[in-house]
Design an enzyme around this catalytic site. Sequence first.
Site, mmCIF file in Angstrom:
data_model
loop_
_atom_site.group_PDB
_atom_site.id
_atom_site.type_symbol
_atom_site.label_atom_id
_atom_site.label_comp_id
_atom_site.label_asym_id
_atom_site.label_seq_id
_atom_site.Cartn_x
_atom_site.Cartn_y
_atom_site.Cartn_z
ATOM 1 N N HIS A 1 0.815 -1.222 0.000
ATOM 2 C CA HIS A 1 0.000 0.000 0.000
ATOM 3 C C HIS A 1 0.845 1.266 0.000
ATOM 4 O O HIS A 1 0.326 2.357 -0.229
ATOM 5 C CB HIS A 1 -0.940 -0.008 1.211
ATOM 6 C CG HIS A 1 -1.995 -1.055 1.105
ATOM 7 N ND1 HIS A 1 -3.279 -0.791 0.700
ATOM 8 C CD2 HIS A 1 -1.950 -2.397 1.281
ATOM 9 C CE1 HIS A 1 -3.977 -1.911 0.659
ATOM 10 N NE2 HIS A 1 -3.189 -2.909 1.013
ATOM 11 N N ASP B 1 3.455 9.225 -0.603
ATOM 12 C CA ASP B 1 2.224 8.514 -0.260
ATOM 13 C C ASP B 1 1.960 7.444 -1.311
ATOM 14 O O ASP B 1 2.088 7.710 -2.510
ATOM 15 C CB ASP B 1 1.045 9.507 -0.260
ATOM 16 C CG ASP B 1 0.035 9.201 0.830
ATOM 17 O OD1 ASP B 1 -0.069 8.032 1.233
ATOM 18 O OD2 ASP B 1 -0.649 10.148 1.271
HETATM 19 C C1 GDG Z 1 -2.076 3.535 3.333
HETATM 20 C C2 GDG Z 1 -1.158 4.350 2.404
HETATM 21 C C3 GDG Z 1 -2.959 4.352 0.668
HETATM 22 C C4 GDG Z 1 -8.337 10.017 8.403
HETATM 23 N N1 GDG Z 1 -8.670 10.673 9.526
HETATM 24 C C5 GDG Z 1 -9.870 10.245 9.887
HETATM 25 C C6 GDG Z 1 -10.298 9.306 8.950
HETATM 26 N N2 GDG Z 1 -9.340 9.184 8.054
HETATM 27 C C7 GDG Z 1 -9.422 8.264 6.902
HETATM 28 C C8 GDG Z 1 -9.567 8.964 5.584
HETATM 29 C C9 GDG Z 1 -9.040 7.875 4.636
HETATM 30 C C10 GDG Z 1 -8.008 7.156 5.498
HETATM 31 O O1 GDG Z 1 -8.244 7.519 6.851
HETATM 32 C C11 GDG Z 1 -6.592 7.556 5.172
HETATM 33 O O2 GDG Z 1 -6.291 7.050 3.932
HETATM 34 P P1 GDG Z 1 -4.890 7.310 3.216
HETATM 35 O O3 GDG Z 1 -4.979 6.743 1.876
HETATM 36 O O4 GDG Z 1 -4.566 8.751 3.291
HETATM 37 O O5 GDG Z 1 -3.844 6.647 4.133
HETATM 38 P P2 GDG Z 1 -3.012 5.638 4.996
HETATM 39 O O6 GDG Z 1 -3.695 5.358 6.282
HETATM 40 O O7 GDG Z 1 -1.651 6.227 5.109
HETATM 41 O O8 GDG Z 1 -2.959 4.276 4.146
HETATM 42 C C12 GDG Z 1 -1.966 5.216 1.458
HETATM 43 C C13 GDG Z 1 -3.785 3.496 1.617
HETATM 44 O O9 GDG Z 1 -2.935 2.721 2.484
HETATM 45 C C14 GDG Z 1 -4.680 2.510 0.844
HETATM 46 O O10 GDG Z 1 -3.913 1.704 -0.006
HETATM 47 O O11 GDG Z 1 -3.829 5.200 -0.064
HETATM 48 O O12 GDG Z 1 -1.112 5.869 0.540
HETATM 49 O O13 GDG Z 1 -0.264 5.161 3.171
HETATM 50 O O14 GDG Z 1 -10.039 6.959 4.330
HETATM 51 O O15 GDG Z 1 -10.892 9.310 5.356
HETATM 52 N N3 GDG Z 1 -11.498 8.694 9.007
HETATM 53 C C15 GDG Z 1 -12.309 9.003 10.044
HETATM 54 N N4 GDG Z 1 -11.947 9.907 10.999
HETATM 55 C C16 GDG Z 1 -10.759 10.558 10.975
HETATM 56 O O16 GDG Z 1 -10.475 11.375 11.852
HETATM 57 N N5 GDG Z 1 -13.500 8.425 10.118
#
Ligand code: GDG
Length: 473
Positions: free
Chosen positions: A167, A370
């Site tokens: 990821h 990312d």
């Molecule tokens: C890894 C990779 C890749 C965030 N704060 C809250 C909240 N979130 C949710 C967002 C989104 C998720 O968390 C974060 O998604 P990302 O894609 O930015 O990130 P990572 O956790 O770093 O994940 C990344 C992913 O895997 C999938 O393959 O895209 O690049 O690093 O859904 O909405 N959700 C809630 N409250 C919050 O305060 N409910």
Amino acid sequence: MADGGSSEREEDSPRGRLIVVSNRIPKGNDVPAGGLVHAIDDALRRTGGLWIGAGEPTDEAGSELTKIGDGAYERHTFAITHEEHDRYYLGYSNAVLWPLFHHRSDLLRIYERDFEAYVQVNRRVARAIARIAEPDDLIWIQDYHFLMVAHELRALGVANRVGLFLHIPFPTASEVMALPQVAMLPAWVAAHDVFGVQTRRDVGSVREVLREDPKCQILNDGTWVREGRVFSVLAFPIGIDAESFARDAQNASLPRLTLQGNAPLLLGVDRLDYSKGLVDRFEAFGQYLEHRDPDSPKPTFLQIAPTSRGDVDAYRDIREKLDQTAGAINGRHSELDWTPLRYVNRHVDRTVIAGLYRRADVCLVTPLADGMNLVAKEFVAAQDHEDPGVLVLSHFAGAAEQFQQALMVNPFDHHAFALAIDRALRMPLEERRERHAALRENVFTETIGWWTDAFLARLARAPRALDQIMRSI
Ligand code: GDG
């Protein structure tokens, strides 16, 4: 994107069960909506099979799996001790692999005992799979916590099709030199049938690393061979459940935001992580405030950043830096009736996030590195297509490969970033609509279901490891 799309769904649908391994697994019977956990749940409901994830740390770890919950498929946890949690999870996974793969070798904390715990946990997971896997089962490993599981499975004689999806980004050949286990990495990758990454850029980085290994050879069709095993390295950009996100955003009731009149709202939503570029984002917003037209409406930038991995030193440092930067910006620019930057260091409900995405005029998604970044996709899905907001996106998000119609920025260049914020806030409706339509098309086509199907269809078509072994004899 990699070959293998939804048209292949029927003929290539896997015959055996699906065995998924991921570090996190829902412990209760409710699977959270949205995100990866939901996608795995969806895939398992369709194929049947089982999901293996880490249990709560205990004092002693046996080798048996523990069955949890009930439902359409089985869920099992593997045991892990408190010390392994510290060394395998907080240590090698999150203080070696995570910083290295996000181009931050300066944050590496290398301890041999952490790697030993990583080997131990990966081996335990591999042994557990070897005990339960039937010949036709597809094994799908998630992420950097389990880079060695496939290699261990092969050592145990498991010939099943095994895929891994990474990821996070993949490091370059020179960065990877900082990993004490650099010489082992090509063998770990080559033990899979399909090694999946988010972007073409990542495929390029994996290739670079494999090319350094004299045992690896690339074939004319782009597949690789190492010690007689054929394997593929392909990009499968992850997506979201766009329909459900759009629905939630439309139905969400918004918390009271106390913005001035119709004042514009800029939004950031990130796990609090140094890879997400939050300090640079705050500083760029500070520069924007410094030079903004004093007669223009006073914008509010709302940053939601719940703490994650608070037990790792680098995460405590970034939190402190953010507190200071936010305080300095508000101290300099706030007025009696206006706080330009609101920084919420707490988890917020998903429905509230969906509503905020819809209300936001600009979303700032500006990581320094990312894998993909799902926030960019969620914002696009949540917007009203008649009057959409603007996505400001970093070149360094994996999403940048699909999202060229976003307003692209270099997050390190605060001056240019500040100009992009100004441009986003002034963008005419026509241009906003055009850009959003292109992004929306992608988000609603290359969804999380599409991603799962594409990966599993490709994995199901991989030549059987057993056939490969027979051929190489
Ligand atoms: C890894 C990779 C890749 C965030 N704060 C809250 C909240 N979130 C949710 C967002 C989104 C998720 O968390 C974060 O998604 P990302 O894609 O930015 O990130 P990572 O956790 O770093 O994940 C990344 C992913 O895997 C999938 O393959 O895209 O690049 O690093 O859904 O909405 N959700 C809630 N409250 C919050 O305060 N409910």
